[in-house]
Design a protein around this motif. Structure first.
Motif, PDB file in Angstrom:
ATOM      1  N   TRP A  23       0.838  -1.198   0.000  1.00 19.78           N
ATOM      2  CA  TRP A  23       0.000   0.000   0.000  1.00 19.78           C
ATOM      3  C   TRP A  23       0.879   1.256   0.000  1.00 19.78           C
ATOM      4  O   TRP A  23       0.670   2.180  -0.791  1.00 19.78           O
ATOM      5  CB  TRP A  23      -0.918  -0.030   1.221  1.00 19.78           C
ATOM      6  CG  TRP A  23      -1.745   1.197   1.389  1.00 19.78           C
ATOM      7  CD1 TRP A  23      -1.420   2.320   2.098  1.00 19.78           C
ATOM      8  CD2 TRP A  23      -3.030   1.444   0.825  1.00 19.78           C
ATOM      9  NE1 TRP A  23      -2.434   3.238   2.021  1.00 19.78           N
ATOM     10  CE2 TRP A  23      -3.429   2.725   1.238  1.00 19.78           C
ATOM     11  CE3 TRP A  23      -3.887   0.696   0.020  1.00 19.78           C
ATOM     12  CZ2 TRP A  23      -4.649   3.280   0.876  1.00 19.78           C
ATOM     13  CZ3 TRP A  23      -5.104   1.250  -0.346  1.00 19.78           C
ATOM     14  CH2 TRP A  23      -5.476   2.528   0.082  1.00 19.78           C
ATOM     15  N   GLU A  27       2.450   5.051  -3.036  1.00 20.06           N
ATOM     16  CA  GLU A  27       2.571   6.504  -2.911  1.00 20.06           C
ATOM     17  C   GLU A  27       3.848   6.936  -3.629  1.00 20.06           C
ATOM     18  O   GLU A  27       4.934   6.485  -3.287  1.00 20.06           O
ATOM     19  CB  GLU A  27       2.670   6.917  -1.434  1.00 20.06           C
ATOM     20  CG  GLU A  27       1.428   6.705  -0.628  1.00 20.06           C
ATOM     21  CD  GLU A  27       0.344   7.726  -0.927  1.00 20.06           C
ATOM     22  OE1 GLU A  27       0.602   8.706  -1.645  1.00 20.06           O
ATOM     23  OE2 GLU A  27      -0.782   7.516  -0.441  1.00 20.06           O
ATOM     24  N   GLN A  68      -0.787  10.117   6.363  1.00 21.06           N
ATOM     25  CA  GLN A  68      -2.092  10.127   5.690  1.00 21.06           C
ATOM     26  C   GLN A  68      -2.359   8.802   4.985  1.00 21.06           C
ATOM     27  O   GLN A  68      -3.486   8.309   4.973  1.00 21.06           O
ATOM     28  CB  GLN A  68      -2.175  11.287   4.708  1.00 21.06           C
ATOM     29  CG  GLN A  68      -2.295  12.617   5.408  1.00 21.06           C
ATOM     30  CD  GLN A  68      -2.161  13.793   4.458  1.00 21.06           C
ATOM     31  OE1 GLN A  68      -1.721  13.659   3.324  1.00 21.06           O
ATOM     32  NE2 GLN A  68      -2.537  14.969   4.935  1.00 21.06           N
ATOM     33  N   SER A  69      -1.324   8.204   4.410  1.00 24.91           N
ATOM     34  CA  SER A  69      -1.496   6.919   3.736  1.00 24.91           C
ATOM     35  C   SER A  69      -1.837   5.824   4.742  1.00 24.91           C
ATOM     36  O   SER A  69      -2.715   4.992   4.498  1.00 24.91           O
ATOM     37  CB  SER A  69      -0.230   6.564   2.957  1.00 24.91           C
ATOM     38  OG  SER A  69      -0.460   5.451   2.131  1.00 24.91           O
ATOM     39  N   GLN A  71      -3.280   6.349   7.593  1.00 25.54           N
ATOM     40  CA  GLN A  71      -4.630   6.687   8.046  1.00 25.54           C
ATOM     41  C   GLN A  71      -5.675   6.138   7.073  1.00 25.54           C
ATOM     42  O   GLN A  71      -6.668   5.538   7.488  1.00 25.54           O
ATOM     43  CB  GLN A  71      -4.745   8.209   8.174  1.00 25.54           C
ATOM     44  CG  GLN A  71      -6.036   8.685   8.766  1.00 25.54           C
ATOM     45  CD  GLN A  71      -6.060  10.193   8.918  1.00 25.54           C
ATOM     46  OE1 GLN A  71      -5.456  10.913   8.121  1.00 25.54           O
ATOM     47  NE2 GLN A  71      -6.751  10.668   9.926  1.00 25.54           N
ATOM     48  N   THR A  72      -5.453   6.296   5.782  1.00 26.25           N
ATOM     49  CA  THR A  72      -6.382   5.771   4.776  1.00 26.25           C
ATOM     50  C   THR A  72      -6.411   4.252   4.824  1.00 26.25           C
ATOM     51  O   THR A  72      -7.485   3.636   4.760  1.00 26.25           O
ATOM     52  CB  THR A  72      -5.982   6.249   3.368  1.00 26.25           C
ATOM     53  OG1 THR A  72      -5.989   7.682   3.367  1.00 26.25           O
ATOM     54  CG2 THR A  72      -6.944   5.732   2.315  1.00 26.25           C
ATOM     55  N   TRP A  73      -5.254   3.622   4.943  1.00 25.46           N
ATOM     56  CA  TRP A  73      -5.179   2.157   5.013  1.00 25.46           C
ATOM     57  C   TRP A  73      -5.992   1.644   6.201  1.00 25.46           C
ATOM     58  O   TRP A  73      -6.751   0.685   6.072  1.00 25.46           O
ATOM     59  CB  TRP A  73      -3.721   1.718   5.110  1.00 25.46           C
ATOM     60  CG  TRP A  73      -3.523   0.237   5.080  1.00 25.46           C
ATOM     61  CD1 TRP A  73      -3.509  -0.567   3.984  1.00 25.46           C
ATOM     62  CD2 TRP A  73      -3.308  -0.625   6.200  1.00 25.46           C
ATOM     63  NE1 TRP A  73      -3.286  -1.867   4.346  1.00 25.46           N
ATOM     64  CE2 TRP A  73      -3.161  -1.939   5.697  1.00 25.46           C
ATOM     65  CE3 TRP A  73      -3.213  -0.420   7.568  1.00 25.46           C
ATOM     66  CZ2 TRP A  73      -2.934  -3.026   6.525  1.00 25.46           C
ATOM     67  CZ3 TRP A  73      -2.983  -1.506   8.390  1.00 25.46           C
ATOM     68  CH2 TRP A  73      -2.853  -2.787   7.868  1.00 25.46           C
ATOM     69  N   SER A  75      -8.547   3.060   7.544  1.00 27.40           N
ATOM     70  CA  SER A  75      -9.979   3.275   7.313  1.00 27.40           C
ATOM     71  C   SER A  75     -10.577   2.179   6.429  1.00 27.40           C
ATOM     72  O   SER A  75     -11.785   1.957   6.453  1.00 27.40           O
ATOM     73  CB  SER A  75     -10.232   4.648   6.679  1.00 27.40           C
ATOM     74  OG  SER A  75      -9.816   4.668   5.335  1.00 27.40           O
ATOM     75  N   LEU A  76      -9.738   1.481   5.681  1.00 25.45           N
ATOM     76  CA  LEU A  76     -10.206   0.418   4.796  1.00 25.45           C
ATOM     77  C   LEU A  76     -10.112  -0.970   5.426  1.00 25.45           C
ATOM     78  O   LEU A  76     -10.511  -1.955   4.817  1.00 25.45           O
ATOM     79  CB  LEU A  76      -9.399   0.438   3.492  1.00 25.45           C
ATOM     80  CG  LEU A  76      -9.502   1.727   2.686  1.00 25.45           C
ATOM     81  CD1 LEU A  76      -8.523   1.702   1.539  1.00 25.45           C
ATOM     82  CD2 LEU A  76     -10.917   1.946   2.203  1.00 25.45           C
ATOM     83  N   PRO A 101      -8.460   5.428  12.126  1.00 23.15           N
ATOM     84  CA  PRO A 101      -7.832   6.552  11.432  1.00 23.15           C
ATOM     85  C   PRO A 101      -7.650   7.785  12.331  1.00 23.15           C
ATOM     86  O   PRO A 101      -6.662   8.499  12.209  1.00 23.15           O
ATOM     87  CB  PRO A 101      -8.801   6.854  10.287  1.00 23.15           C
ATOM     88  CG  PRO A 101      -9.546   5.588  10.056  1.00 23.15           C
ATOM     89  CD  PRO A 101      -9.632   4.914  11.398  1.00 23.15           C
TER      90      PRO A 101
END
Length: 114
Positions: A23, A27, A68-69, A71-73, A75-76, A101
């Motif tokens: 993941w 980026e 941020q990456s 945090q997004t990971w 959330s999924l 997150p």
């Protein structure tokens, strides 16, 4: 300019560690910076499994991208937990455990001024 050495660990074993590594490698700012950290091979061992991710960061704009990456990971994912150890070149160490997150949010705010 500050530089950081970031270690990321998960409770999900090697598979989850490899998933978050993949993941983060998507980026553009993190490409070439994400590696798997293994402990030294002991006597009688053929190899070791990765224990953490190691990410070397130079420049203030990249640490927020990493956070941020992650945090997004989070959330999924369901039931994922990460542990971050952030070592600044000055010697300062910050650690956080996050399973939501929102747990990453304070680090994003802390890096806004850097």
């Amino acid at each position: 300019m500050a530089t950081w050495d970031v270690h990321v660990r998960t409770d999900g074993g090697v598979r989850e560690l490899e998933e978050i590594a993949d993941w983060l490698r998507r980026e553009p700012e993190l490409q070439g910076r994400v590696g798997l950290e293994k402990r030294a091979i002991g006597d009688g061992e053929l190899g070791t499994l990765p224990e953490a991710l190691e990410i070397a960061i130079g420049g203030s704009g990249i640490l927020p991208v990493l956070l941020q990456s992650i945090q997004t990971w989070l959330s999924l994912r369901n039931r994922s937990r990460v542990r971050l150890t952030i070592r600044e070149s000055s010697g300062r160490v910050v650690e956080v455990e996050a399973d939501r997150p929102q747990d990453i949010e304070r680090f994003l705010h802390a890096t806004d001024d850097q």
